[in-house]
Design an enzyme around this catalytic site. Structure first.
Site, PDB file in Angstrom:
ATOM      1  CD  GLU A 122      -2.849   0.345  -0.312  1.00  0.00           C
ATOM      2  OE1 GLU A 122      -3.067  -0.464  -1.241  1.00  0.00           O
ATOM      3  OE2 GLU A 122      -2.996   1.582  -0.446  1.00  0.00           O
ATOM      4  CB  SER A 208      18.507  -6.542  -9.082  1.00  0.00           C
ATOM      5  OG  SER A 208      18.209  -5.540  -8.149  1.00  0.00           O
ATOM      6  CG  HIS A 337       7.579  -9.747 -10.695  1.00  0.00           C
ATOM      7  ND1 HIS A 337       8.457 -10.725 -10.275  1.00  0.00           N
ATOM      8  CD2 HIS A 337       8.343  -8.666 -10.999  1.00  0.00           C
ATOM      9  CE1 HIS A 337       9.698 -10.255 -10.338  1.00  0.00           C
ATOM     10  NE2 HIS A 337       9.654  -9.004 -10.772  1.00  0.00           N
ATOM     11  CB  SER A 338       7.441  -6.103  -8.312  1.00  0.00           C
ATOM     12  OG  SER A 338       7.287  -5.444  -9.565  1.00  0.00           O
TER      13      SER A 338
END
Lengths: 446, 364
Positions: A122, A208, A337-338
């Protein structure tokens, strides 16, 4: 060390089966190893009088007719589970029989993670943090495996293993600090959110690029083996990352160099939008293990006890026998996923709802607990309120903190500060002093 | 881990001997530093590598050496005898996979071991590029110094060898020079090789050490048998001069040494020869100080000219020494082609091309 034994390998048994029925039987995987001498693998001694093939590259019998081995993806490697989808123990001898305290801890860690995920997701939507990745649906893989390890075991992760860190005791404040890149971030504000790391908790900082951690974990395990202090290494990755060349490298190195290492693959069905049938054509990741000479198993990743049992045994044997173990934990990525992804673009809401409502690691554990009267509705209500309060407090605190001092942009490139960087830092400050109204200095530590 | 750093006691060297006809003559090269008193042995370049690795394995119980074919001694014999002496858990072969070798090395270093990885030829380092650039170089920075792989050293044979062609001759230092967080080091002879390699191993940053393969047997010097270090990021003025600054590294130093003699004899030009030694982070101060004095700069390397490391040196020097320059900075480098086989004599920046460039610098 493994001794000379005469267990026939699976392919040996099944080569007969193939002639009668097509496809490999997905029976219990037994491996043959060429006999070991002082830990070094030796081929059978060369003997040209033998009918058996003498090639150094493989230990096998001759076959006199042409037959291709058919990979079996219809009846693949079976999925080990302890609880059914309703949280009921299927085979009582497999119940790890953890204490009420331990099980409650599992539950609370999984739900705390879930609560933190909701709030931080959020917060990205509201522009408070730049990016976030949730762990919805995979909490069982984190907590079950983390609980089976020794706290000294080194963890190499990919990016969806926050529950491992949470189980080990990483405080909410530090999760938040990393996501907000504030002055308390152990990473000094240098990386995007969810790239956690903790030296104290033996959790190597996330990066990453995918799968790069896999051969690194093999190297770390080799070093741990030489140290001889009963330390294992675990390496997490997704089924998508397992397609990378680094994964092949890591599997092969760990097996040939005899490393005390657990490979834990979270097969959650998707790599961003790419479903598994576009990721691989074989029987998942577990079926690759035998190709490397590696002990392998597939487990129900949404069954925290199955994950726990498999990881515990893999850890014990990896260290005792100096060999890697591959655990493929089948699960489902309930979230996107993100925050940069909207998965309704490539999968149905019905599919997601099934996993959320019918096969969720948190619900299954809760059924286990309520069946034993270890957790009531009141406990649930009160814990939800408490965990939410804890997360909100950490969140509000993290929001208010300053960002790290911009000098930290220039340090830790090398162990020492180089003359080149000293000059660049001075140049940056001269520029910023002159144009200070264009730089957000107030947000940063002085 | 290592004994003393260098003292200036004067050179003790025999000189580099040529064992076969090459494109340079290495006699009479003076080492402008001293090394600790103590026994020395005649060593060629690969033996100086073995000596450094031997010292390391002896003094550091966590040190391990790995890569393709290192167990039997290595394709260039750099690791001969080490497995027998120190054990198969410390000197071992890996599967044929450069990304695995470097990834494994990073992990071992992160876990506290001194990891020395061999890449069989620098030409084959590219599968490991992601692990080097995205992982090794950034490990300390991205983790806020919680983790690092400073204990990692990667070694690889480098540079032209007479017949190596596309894939046994490359000089890839420029690719790595663009990567903050790693160090890139290249020695010109056995004495430098051992000292610089030991510095790389001791250095708490991941280092790439390129070894000029043409010098493995051709370069022979008296090298101390005990451990010693030569500082990184310090260029060495091998020969002082007043008219032209010459900068190179590795094999090309020997070419320029001859060129400096030719310039003196035929043109009466006095050249100052600098061995950069460390490509990243490089010693801008020594080079700029020299160019401020001479006003003329020639940089030479085998790697292709476009985007080669001479471009970085040239750019920095023109920024810092603009008003000192008497002529444009000259770069004598390989052409922008893959490294050819039969055309190698035409491709390499030989002494005639460098000599000609000096003539142009002087007459600008």
């Amino acid at each position: 060390m493994a001794t000379l034994n005469s267990i026939k390998n699976m392919y040996g048994i099944c080569s007969h089966a193939i002639r009668q029925t097509t496809g490999l039987r997905a029976a219990k995987l037994i491996q043959q190893r060429a006999f070991r001498v002082n830990g070094a693998l030796r081929q059978q001694p060369f003997d040209s009088s033998e009918e058996k093939p003498q090639f150094p590259g493989a230990s096998a019998e001759f076959i006199d007719h042409l037959e291709f081995i058919q990979p079996n993806v219809i009846s693949g490697i079976p999925v080990y589970r302890v609880m059914d989808r309703a949280g009921k123990i299927i085979n009582p001898s497999e119940d790890p029989q953890l204490s009420k305290e331990q099980v409650l801890n599992f539950y609370q860690k999984m739900t705390l993670l879930n609560t933190m995920d909701r709030i931080l997701y959020e917060s990205q939507r509201q522009g408070r943090i730049s990016f976030y990745m949730t762990n919805y649906g995979e909490e069982g893989t984190h907590i079950g495996s983390a609980a089976a390890l020794d706290p000294r075991d080194l963890v190499f992760g990919q990016y969806r293993e926050a529950g491992v860190l949470m189980y080990r005791g990483f405080p909410l404040d530090l999760f938040m600090a990393q996501c907000y890149a504030n002055v308390d971030d152990l990473g000094k504000g240098r990386q995007m959110p969810v790239h956690y790391g903790s030296k104290d908790l033996n959790f190597v900082t996330i990066s990453s690029p995918l799968a790069t951690q896999i051969p690194q974990a093999a190297g770390a395990a080799y070093a741990a083996k030489r140290e001889n202090t009963n330390r294992a290494v675990i390496c997490y990755f997704g089924e998508g990352a397992a397609s990378e060349g680094d994964a092949h490298a890591g599997f092969n190195f760990s097996a040939t160099l005899e490393c005390p290492l657990i490979f834990f693959c979270r097969n959650n069905g998707y790599a961003i939008s790419t479903p598994t049938n576009e990721q691989y054509r074989g029987d998942g990741i577990a079926a690759r293990g035998p190709g490397y000479g590696m002990m392998s198993i597939r487990v129900d990743g949404n069954d925290v006890f199955a994950v726990y049992n498999a990881t515990k045994e893999a850890r014990r044997r990896a260290v005792a026998e100096n060999q890697p173990f591959l655990i493929e934990a089948m699960t489902y990525r309930i979230g996107h996923h993100s925050t940069s992804d909207d998965s309704s673009a490539y999968r149905s809401v019905d599919e997601v709802n099934y996993w959320d409502k019918q096969d969720h690691p948190i619900s299954r554990l809760r059924h286990y607990m309520t069946a034993r009267s270890w957790w009531s509705e009141e406990d649930e209500r009160s814990w939800r309120k408490q965990s939410r309060k804890m997360v909100m407090e950490a969140f509000e605190k993290a929001e208010k903190r300053h960002k790290p001092h911009p000098d930290l942009m220039f340090s830790d490139v090398y162990e020492e500060m180089t003359p080149n960087l000293v000059k660049q830092k001075e140049a940056m400050w001269r520029h910023v002093q002159q144009y200070k109204e264009h730089y957000p200095l107030d947000a940063y530590a002085k | 881990m290592f004994s003393t750093s260098l003292l200036r006691v004067g050179s003790k060297l025999i000189g580099l001997l040529l064992t076969r006809k090459g494109h340079f003559n290495t006699l009479g090269l003076r080492n402008d530093f001293g090394f600790p008193p103590g026994p020395t042995t005649k060593m060629n370049l690969f033996q100086s590598v073995t000596s450094a690795l031997d010292n390391t394995l002896a003094s550091d119980p966590t040190a391990v050496i790995f890569g393709e074919d290192v167990a039997f001694g290595g394709v260039f014999r750099c690791t001969v005898g080490l497995r027998d002496k120190y054990g198969k858990d410390r000197v071992f072969n890996t599967p044929l996979c450069e990304q695995g070798i470097v990834g494994f090395g990073i992990g071992a270093a992160v876990a506290g071991a001194t990891a020395i990885a061999e890449i069989q030829f620098a030409d084959y380092i590219y599968p490991a590029f992601d692990q080097i650039v995205n992982e090794a170089a950034k490990y300390r920075y991205r983790s806020g110094n919680l983790f690092d792989c400073g204990n990692l050293t990667i070694r690889a044979p480098w540079g032209c060898v007479g017949h190596g062609s596309l894939y046994h001759s490359q000089s890839p230092e420029a690719f790595f020079a663009h990567c903050p967080g790693i160090k890139v080091v290249i020695p010109r002879g056995p004495v430098q090789c051992k000292g610089l390699l030991l510095s790389c191993i001791a250095d708490q940053n991941p280092c790439i050490f390129f070894e000029p393969k043409i010098l493995y047997r051709a370069a022979v010097e008296q090298v101390p048998t005990e451990a010693y270090t030569i500082p990184l990021s310090q260029a060495e003025v091998i020969q002082e001069g007043s008219d032209v600054t010459l900068v190179a590294w590795g094999t090309q130093i020997h070419v320029l040494r001859e060129v400096a003699n030719m310039a003196q004899e035929k043109l009466g030009v006095s050249c100052e020869l600098i061995d950069l030694q460390t490509i990243l982070p490089w010693d801008t101060e020594t080079v700029c100080k020299s160019v401020a004095k001479t006003g003329r700069l020639l940089i030479s390397h085998e790697a292709p000219i476009t985007g080669g490391f001479a471009a970085e040196i040239s750019s920095t020097v023109q920024e810092q020494c603009f008003l000192n320059l008497e002529a444009p900075i000259a770069r004598v480098c390989g052409y922008d082609t893959p490294f050819p086989h039969i055309f190698e004599p035409f491709y390499i920046p030989d002494k005639w091309k460098c000599f000609d460039a000096i003539k142009k610098l002087i007459s600008y």
